[in-house]
Design a protein around this motif. Structure first.
Motif, PDB file in Angstrom:
ATOM      1  N   GLY A   1      -7.689   8.569   5.380  1.00  0.00           N
ATOM      2  CA  GLY A   1      -6.867   7.677   5.034  1.00  0.00           C
ATOM      3  C   GLY A   1      -5.887   8.666   4.293  1.00  0.00           C
TER       4      GLY A   1
ATOM      5  N   GLY B   1      -3.807  10.342   3.979  1.00  0.00           N
ATOM      6  CA  GLY B   1      -2.441  10.460   3.506  1.00  0.00           C
ATOM      7  C   GLY B   1      -1.459  11.134   4.153  1.00  0.00           C
ATOM      8  N   LYS B   2      -2.209  11.837   4.764  1.00  0.00           N
ATOM      9  CA  LYS B   2      -1.870  13.696   5.997  1.00  0.00           C
ATOM     10  C   LYS B   2      -1.012  13.506   6.837  1.00  0.00           C
ATOM     11  CE  LYS B   2      -6.092  15.130   6.290  1.00  0.00           C
ATOM     12  NZ  LYS B   2      -6.479  13.567   5.828  1.00  0.00           N
ATOM     13  N   THR B   3      -1.924  12.165   7.869  1.00  0.00           N
ATOM     14  CA  THR B   3      -0.858  11.878   9.129  1.00  0.00           C
ATOM     15  C   THR B   3       0.582  10.932   8.516  1.00  0.00           C
ATOM     16  OG1 THR B   3      -2.594  11.835  10.721  1.00  0.00           O
ATOM     17  CG2 THR B   3      -1.033  10.575  11.016  1.00  0.00           C
ATOM     18  N   THR B   4       0.164   9.988   7.981  1.00  0.00           N
ATOM     19  CA  THR B   4       1.632   9.712   7.457  1.00  0.00           C
ATOM     20  C   THR B   4       3.319  10.678   6.558  1.00  0.00           C
ATOM     21  OG1 THR B   4       1.079   8.088   6.532  1.00  0.00           O
ATOM     22  CG2 THR B   4       2.898   7.633   6.085  1.00  0.00           C
TER      23      THR B   4
ATOM     24  N   MET C   1       0.887  -1.082  -0.199  1.00  0.00           N
ATOM     25  CA  MET C   1       0.271   0.459   0.038  1.00  0.00           C
ATOM     26  C   MET C   1       0.636   1.409   0.048  1.00  0.00           C
ATOM     27  SD  MET C   1      -1.554   2.065   2.348  1.00  0.00           S
ATOM     28  CE  MET C   1      -2.534   2.909   2.020  1.00  0.00           C
TER      29      MET C   1
ATOM     30  N   GLU D   1      -4.663  17.944  12.182  1.00  0.00           N
ATOM     31  CA  GLU D   1      -6.053  17.678  12.579  1.00  0.00           C
ATOM     32  C   GLU D   1      -6.469  17.995  13.579  1.00  0.00           C
ATOM     33  OE1 GLU D   1      -8.547  14.905  10.801  1.00  0.00           O
ATOM     34  OE2 GLU D   1      -6.776  13.899   9.521  1.00  0.00           O
TER      35      GLU D   1
HETATM   36  N1  LIG Z   1       1.697   2.078  10.324  1.00  0.00           N
HETATM   37  C1  LIG Z   1       0.703   1.365   9.041  1.00  0.00           C
HETATM   38  N2  LIG Z   1       0.461   0.565   8.724  1.00  0.00           N
HETATM   39  C2  LIG Z   1      -0.366  -0.229   7.725  1.00  0.00           C
HETATM   40  N3  LIG Z   1      -1.181   1.521   7.130  1.00  0.00           N
HETATM   41  C3  LIG Z   1      -1.347   2.992   8.015  1.00  0.00           C
HETATM   42  C4  LIG Z   1      -0.565   2.796   8.211  1.00  0.00           C
HETATM   43  N4  LIG Z   1      -0.206   3.848   9.348  1.00  0.00           N
HETATM   44  C5  LIG Z   1      -1.584   4.235   8.025  1.00  0.00           C
HETATM   45  N5  LIG Z   1      -1.557   3.555   7.169  1.00  0.00           N
HETATM   46  C6  LIG Z   1      -2.779   3.940   6.310  1.00  0.00           C
HETATM   47  O1  LIG Z   1      -1.811   4.731   4.893  1.00  0.00           O
HETATM   48  C7  LIG Z   1      -3.035   5.690   4.697  1.00  0.00           C
HETATM   49  C8  LIG Z   1      -2.767   6.754   4.954  1.00  0.00           C
HETATM   50  O2  LIG Z   1      -2.705   7.028   5.900  1.00  0.00           O
HETATM   51  P1  LIG Z   1      -2.972   8.032   7.026  1.00  0.00           P
HETATM   52  O3  LIG Z   1      -2.975   8.324   8.520  1.00  0.00           O
HETATM   53  O4  LIG Z   1      -1.807   9.299   6.603  1.00  0.00           O
HETATM   54  O5  LIG Z   1      -3.938   9.152   6.311  1.00  0.00           O
HETATM   55  P2  LIG Z   1      -4.582   9.805   6.967  1.00  0.00           P
HETATM   56  O6  LIG Z   1      -5.139  11.586   5.555  1.00  0.00           O
HETATM   57  O7  LIG Z   1      -4.315  11.368   8.588  1.00  0.00           O
HETATM   58  O8  LIG Z   1      -5.764  10.264   7.603  1.00  0.00           O
HETATM   59  P3  LIG Z   1      -6.300   9.962   8.862  1.00  0.00           P
HETATM   60  O9  LIG Z   1      -7.384  11.722   9.451  1.00  0.00           O
HETATM   61  O10 LIG Z   1      -7.760   8.859   9.029  1.00  0.00           O
HETATM   62  O11 LIG Z   1      -6.083   9.697   9.839  1.00  0.00           O
HETATM   63  C9  LIG Z   1      -4.199   5.090   5.409  1.00  0.00           C
HETATM   64  O12 LIG Z   1      -4.925   3.814   4.101  1.00  0.00           O
HETATM   65  C10 LIG Z   1      -4.805   4.191   6.140  1.00  0.00           C
HETATM   66  O13 LIG Z   1      -4.457   3.089   6.300  1.00  0.00           O
END
Ligand SMILES: Nc1ncnc2c1ncn2[C@@H]1O[C@H](COP(=O)(O)OP(=O)(O)OP(=O)(O)O)[C@@H](O)[C@H]1O
Length: 312
Positions: free
Chosen positions: A39, A41-44, A16, A160
């Motif tokens: 989901g 990708g913001k937090t990542t 993924m 957020e």
């Molecule tokens: N440690 C991890 N292992 C596997 N998949 C992950 C991990 N962290 C995030 N993901 C996946 O990566 C994608 C991006 O997640 P992320 O948390 O960055 O999104 P986001 O935009 O911050 O959303 P949210 O507000 O829901 O956190 C999602 O599909 C999530 O399930």
């Protein structure tokens, strides 16, 4: 000069791709909004920028230092407020701030003045002896912000920060962010609220890990060819169904009790919609062209079916 420079940043979790080749820059003193649904990708992205997660590939520099390789020396320059900010519910407001001051090795000399300033700045002075666990959601976020600011960072990452906070507290929180901007702090904020994105100097729309659009809110609004027709009737949902059935090739979305139709030729579309709805016996309260909102742009860029997870 750039405060943040991101070059082809990518994060894979097995097969993924959570962040996919993100490239962008943020100037010093800018308020940049990374906008996307759950989901996206913001937090990542935030974690990689804050140096607490290694990218699979690509690089990021904060104030000219590499987020991964020079992470340790960067700690004093950045503040990071994560979604699950680690406040201690059993400690008071003041004790929580002291705790973060200790973590950052803030000297005792001048510490109290700094804390008093932060308490006043975040309107928390009257609550300084209250336990964090007994604060309202909005106050907790302000305390989280005060803790993230204790070491006077130059760049602030907020993930957020107003999620689930009531509208009045959200407005309050943004007032505080604008004050920080006046002090020259660079702010990188992730949000799923499109009205908040509108408050940023520049916005990046992220979808499925990819940056799909980037610019000032005004620039993004010009991305849309043609315009938006807003249709107000007694029963928006029923009309949505009619238009989905009969108005082929158009994007039609529900915004509260109004329908928004994206059209390159709004005048013509208006006549068509009046005919269609009239033929179905629908009484139109009003139909007019409006300026697209960021939400319209978001839907137009990522497609209607993907937008439902996004907060309004
Ligand atoms: N440690 C991890 N292992 C596997 N998949 C992950 C991990 N962290 C995030 N993901 C996946 O990566 C994608 C991006 O997640 P992320 O948390 O960055 O999104 P986001 O935009 O911050 O959303 P949210 O507000 O829901 O956190 C999602 O599909 C999530 O399930």
């Amino acid at each position: 000069m750039d405060a943040i420079k991101i070059d082809n940043l990518t994060k894979r979790f097995d097969a993924m791709i959570a962040v996919d080749g993100l490239t962008l820059t943020v100037s010093r003193g800018e308020l940049f909004g990374l906008v996307g649904s759950d989901g996206a990708g913001k937090t990542t992205t935030m974690r990689m920028l804050a140096g607490i997660m290694d990218p699979s590939s690509g690089d990021a520099w904060i104030m000219d230092r590499h987020a991964g390789r020079e992470g340790e020396s960067l700690k004093g320059s950045i503040g990071y407020m994560s979604q699950r900010f680690g406040l201690y519910p059993d400690l008071t407001v003041l004790e929580n701030i002291h705790f973060f001051a200790d973590i950052h090795g803030l000297p005792q000399k001048g510490r109290q003045e700094k804390i008093d300033r932060l308490l006043a700045f975040s309107n928390l002075t009257p609550f300084k002896k209250r336990r964090a666990g007994n604060l309202s959601g909005g106050m907790k976020q302000k305390l989280g912000l005060a803790c993230a600011l204790i070491h006077t960072p130059q760049v602030l990452f907020l993930d957020e920060p107003t999620n689930g906070v009531d509208p009045v507290s959200r407005r309050d929180f943004w007032r505080i962010l604008y004050q920080l901007l006046k002090d020259g702090v660079t702010i990188f904020v992730a949000t799923a609220y499109l009205d908040e994105a509108d408050r940023c100097n520049r916005v990046g729309l992220i979808h499925k890990g990819k940056l799909v659009a980037c610019g000032t809110p005004q620039e993004l609004k010009q991305l849309m060819p043609g315009g938006i027709l807003e249709v107000h009737t007694g029963n928006a949902r029923a009309c949505l169904q009619i238009l989905h059935r009969k108005l082929e090739g158009y994007q039609v979305g529900l915004f509260g009790d109004r329908l928004h139709i994206v059209s390159e030729t709004p005048e013509k579309t208006q006549l068509l919609v009046q005919d269609l709805l009239g033929g179905e016996g629908v009484e139109i309260v009003s139909i007019r062209q409006i300026e697209p909102s960021l939400e319209d742009i978001f839907i137009s860029v990522i497609g209607e079916e993907d937008v439902h997870a996004t907060a309004g």
